[in-house]
Scaffold this motif. Sequence first.
Motif, mmCIF file in Angstrom:
data_model
loop_
_atom_site.group_PDB
_atom_site.id
_atom_site.type_symbol
_atom_site.label_atom_id
_atom_site.label_comp_id
_atom_site.label_asym_id
_atom_site.label_seq_id
_atom_site.Cartn_x
_atom_site.Cartn_y
_atom_site.Cartn_z
ATOM 1 N N ALA A 13 0.805 -1.230 0.000
ATOM 2 C CA ALA A 13 0.000 0.000 0.000
ATOM 3 C C ALA A 13 0.829 1.267 0.000
ATOM 4 C CB ALA A 13 -0.940 0.001 1.213
ATOM 5 N N GLY A 14 2.144 1.151 -0.029
ATOM 6 C CA GLY A 14 2.979 2.332 0.036
ATOM 7 C C GLY A 14 3.082 3.106 -1.256
ATOM 8 N N GLU A 31 -12.529 1.131 6.434
ATOM 9 C CA GLU A 31 -11.366 1.327 7.277
ATOM 10 C C GLU A 31 -10.260 0.469 6.677
ATOM 11 O OE1 GLU A 31 -13.117 2.124 11.675
ATOM 12 O OE2 GLU A 31 -13.584 0.176 10.797
ATOM 13 N N VAL A 32 -9.077 1.042 6.525
ATOM 14 C CA VAL A 32 -8.043 0.362 5.754
ATOM 15 C C VAL A 32 -6.765 0.178 6.571
ATOM 16 C CG1 VAL A 32 -8.929 1.101 3.504
ATOM 17 C CG2 VAL A 32 -7.263 2.525 4.692
ATOM 18 N N VAL A 33 -6.166 -0.985 6.402
ATOM 19 C CA VAL A 33 -4.848 -1.269 6.946
ATOM 20 C C VAL A 33 -3.874 -1.201 5.788
ATOM 21 C CG1 VAL A 33 -3.383 -2.970 8.080
ATOM 22 C CG2 VAL A 33 -5.767 -2.695 8.792
ATOM 23 N N CYS A 34 -2.957 -0.244 5.853
ATOM 24 C CA CYS A 34 -1.982 -0.032 4.784
ATOM 25 C C CYS A 34 -0.692 -0.747 5.167
ATOM 26 C CB CYS A 34 -1.718 1.455 4.594
ATOM 27 S SG CYS A 34 -3.191 2.428 4.202
ATOM 28 N N ALA A 35 -0.398 -1.845 4.522
ATOM 29 C CA ALA A 35 0.774 -2.654 4.842
ATOM 30 C C ALA A 35 1.800 -2.553 3.731
ATOM 31 C CB ALA A 35 0.373 -4.113 5.051
ATOM 32 N N ASP A 36 3.065 -2.415 4.126
ATOM 33 C CA ASP A 36 4.134 -2.326 3.140
ATOM 34 C C ASP A 36 5.458 -2.543 3.866
ATOM 35 O OD1 ASP A 36 4.038 -0.850 0.066
ATOM 36 O OD2 ASP A 36 5.992 -1.143 1.001
ATOM 37 N N ILE A 37 6.479 -2.875 3.108
ATOM 38 C CA ILE A 37 7.821 -3.037 3.676
ATOM 39 C C ILE A 37 8.633 -1.740 3.584
ATOM 40 C CG2 ILE A 37 8.929 -3.796 1.524
ATOM 41 C CD1 ILE A 37 10.472 -5.858 3.207
ATOM 42 N N SER A 38 8.176 -0.793 2.775
ATOM 43 C CA SER A 38 8.990 0.364 2.421
ATOM 44 C C SER A 38 8.991 1.480 3.450
ATOM 45 C CB SER A 38 8.503 0.944 1.093
ATOM 46 O OG SER A 38 7.218 1.533 1.252
ATOM 47 N N LYS A 40 6.651 3.713 3.267
ATOM 48 C CA LYS A 40 5.802 4.717 2.627
ATOM 49 C C LYS A 40 4.334 4.574 3.015
ATOM 50 C CE LYS A 40 8.792 5.216 -1.452
ATOM 51 N NZ LYS A 40 8.848 5.068 -2.934
ATOM 52 N N GLN A 41 3.957 3.403 3.539
ATOM 53 C CA GLN A 41 2.574 3.201 3.954
ATOM 54 C C GLN A 41 2.164 4.172 5.062
ATOM 55 O OE1 GLN A 41 5.046 1.153 4.610
ATOM 56 N NE2 GLN A 41 4.982 0.566 6.766
ATOM 57 N N ARG A 42 3.132 4.658 5.810
ATOM 58 C CA ARG A 42 2.812 5.602 6.887
ATOM 59 C C ARG A 42 2.254 6.902 6.328
ATOM 60 N NH1 ARG A 42 8.127 3.888 8.238
ATOM 61 N NH2 ARG A 42 8.119 2.180 9.751
ATOM 62 N N ASP A 43 2.836 7.382 5.249
ATOM 63 C CA ASP A 43 2.341 8.610 4.618
ATOM 64 C C ASP A 43 0.965 8.395 4.013
ATOM 65 O OD1 ASP A 43 4.690 9.934 5.289
ATOM 66 O OD2 ASP A 43 5.654 9.500 3.354
ATOM 67 N N VAL A 44 0.756 7.224 3.412
ATOM 68 C CA VAL A 44 -0.552 6.918 2.825
ATOM 69 C C VAL A 44 -1.616 6.892 3.904
ATOM 70 C CG1 VAL A 44 -1.887 5.208 1.532
ATOM 71 C CG2 VAL A 44 0.501 5.651 0.919
ATOM 72 N N ALA A 47 -2.408 10.384 5.352
ATOM 73 C CA ALA A 47 -3.230 11.202 4.455
ATOM 74 C C ALA A 47 -4.694 10.789 4.523
ATOM 75 C CB ALA A 47 -2.712 11.103 3.026
ATOM 76 N N ILE A 48 -4.954 9.514 4.757
ATOM 77 C CA ILE A 48 -6.332 9.034 4.863
ATOM 78 C C ILE A 48 -6.953 9.466 6.181
ATOM 79 C CG2 ILE A 48 -7.751 6.942 5.091
ATOM 80 C CD1 ILE A 48 -5.827 5.637 3.044
ATOM 81 N N GLY A 49 -6.188 9.365 7.274
ATOM 82 C CA GLY A 49 -6.691 9.806 8.570
ATOM 83 C C GLY A 49 -7.008 8.666 9.514
ATOM 84 N N ASP A 50 -7.952 8.902 10.423
ATOM 85 C CA ASP A 50 -8.256 7.950 11.492
ATOM 86 C C ASP A 50 -8.780 6.617 10.984
ATOM 87 O OD1 ASP A 50 -7.464 9.814 13.337
ATOM 88 O OD2 ASP A 50 -9.507 10.513 13.787
ATOM 89 N N ALA A 51 -9.278 6.573 9.771
ATOM 90 C CA ALA A 51 -9.816 5.330 9.213
ATOM 91 C C ALA A 51 -8.726 4.425 8.672
ATOM 92 C CB ALA A 51 -10.814 5.637 8.104
ATOM 93 N N ALA A 52 -7.456 4.791 8.861
ATOM 94 C CA ALA A 52 -6.355 3.996 8.312
ATOM 95 C C ALA A 52 -5.336 3.669 9.391
ATOM 96 C CB ALA A 52 -5.674 4.742 7.170
ATOM 97 N N LEU A 53 -4.715 2.523 9.229
ATOM 98 C CA LEU A 53 -3.635 2.060 10.101
ATOM 99 C C LEU A 53 -2.469 1.631 9.226
ATOM 100 C CD1 LEU A 53 -2.517 1.016 12.878
ATOM 101 C CD2 LEU A 53 -3.624 -1.175 12.327
ATOM 102 N N ALA A 54 -1.273 2.096 9.533
ATOM 103 C CA ALA A 54 -0.071 1.695 8.805
ATOM 104 C C ALA A 54 0.620 0.565 9.548
ATOM 105 C CB ALA A 54 0.881 2.877 8.652
ATOM 106 N N VAL A 55 1.009 -0.477 8.806
ATOM 107 C CA VAL A 55 1.683 -1.628 9.405
ATOM 108 C C VAL A 55 2.900 -1.966 8.552
ATOM 109 C CG1 VAL A 55 1.480 -4.051 10.062
ATOM 110 C CG2 VAL A 55 -0.494 -2.543 10.292
ATOM 111 N N GLN A 56 4.043 -2.112 9.203
ATOM 112 C CA GLN A 56 5.272 -2.522 8.523
ATOM 113 C C GLN A 56 5.219 -4.031 8.305
ATOM 114 O OE1 GLN A 56 7.536 -0.161 7.771
ATOM 115 N NE2 GLN A 56 9.178 -1.423 6.912
ATOM 116 N N THR A 57 5.265 -4.467 7.061
ATOM 117 C CA THR A 57 5.066 -5.881 6.759
ATOM 118 C C THR A 57 5.948 -6.336 5.612
ATOM 119 O OG1 THR A 57 2.731 -5.673 7.392
ATOM 120 C CG2 THR A 57 3.356 -7.651 6.174
ATOM 121 N N ASP A 58 6.680 -7.411 5.841
ATOM 122 C CA ASP A 58 7.367 -8.146 4.785
ATOM 123 C C ASP A 58 6.526 -9.377 4.519
ATOM 124 O OD1 ASP A 58 8.948 -9.697 3.147
ATOM 125 O OD2 ASP A 58 10.755 -9.553 4.380
#
Length: 261
Positions: A13-14, A31-38, A40-44, A47-58
């Motif tokens: 999702a990054g 509500e979305v979980v943005c998972a990525d290894i990079s 960059k998912q944190r910025d995504v 930008a979405i707001g409270d309905a999103a969670l960033a997760v570091q994932t390989d």
Amino acid sequence: MRLQGKVAVITGAGSGMGKATAELFAAEGAEVVCADISGKQRDVAAAIGDAALAVQTDVAEEADVRAMIGAAEDRFGRVDILINNAGFGGGMAPLHEQTAENWDRIHSVNLRGMFFGMKYAVISMMKTGGGAIVNTTSATSIVGWKHHSIYGAAKAGVNQLTKTAALDYADHNIRVNAVAPGTIWTGLVAMSEEHPEPPPGGFRLPGIPLDRWGTAREIAAAALFLASDEASYITGHVLPVDGGYCIGFSGMGAENTGAPD
């Protein structure tokens, strides 16, 4: 608001197609979980707001994928949708020049990672009465593409995982489908960070019946349809989103400098 009340986990999702999918799904009420290894998912997610969670994932690491699904459950209470999108290309060479290391590297994300995502999403969905999984495969899983033997083999494996899982979990009200992108401007074939989208009208792309590159948004729209209740009677399907490439295949891969995503 076609996904109102739904929780969607999106890997890769990054950037590219995963980012476009996260943004579209959030706009449709999920509500979305943005998972990525990079990272960059944190910025995504921000930008979405409270309905999103960033997760570091390989996604090649089983423990990471298990934790990703667990994080979705902890934050939002459930998982209704998995967009199993993380992947990468590489290793474009004739088969006899390929190495075992390249085989393992490409399959670890593009096939092994898909297996882990499906496994732990299914376990979660069975607890809550069902859900929808959309895997990202590729036009190279349907037709041959010069110098893409390993990548195409991994993506063809995703197609078979999709069809088999659709049969295994139909009784659990879990639908499993796949989107097969063709030549998409963003994602694995983006030409530069400075030009993430083609010009208005798109660059021409000889050999593609619609005569242009596709966009990440068009892949996201296909994933939205398959994940939504509008596709409630569709499972086990691999949907090419490729400008007609697969049905009008003309050996373009021999000359094309790009590659299908």
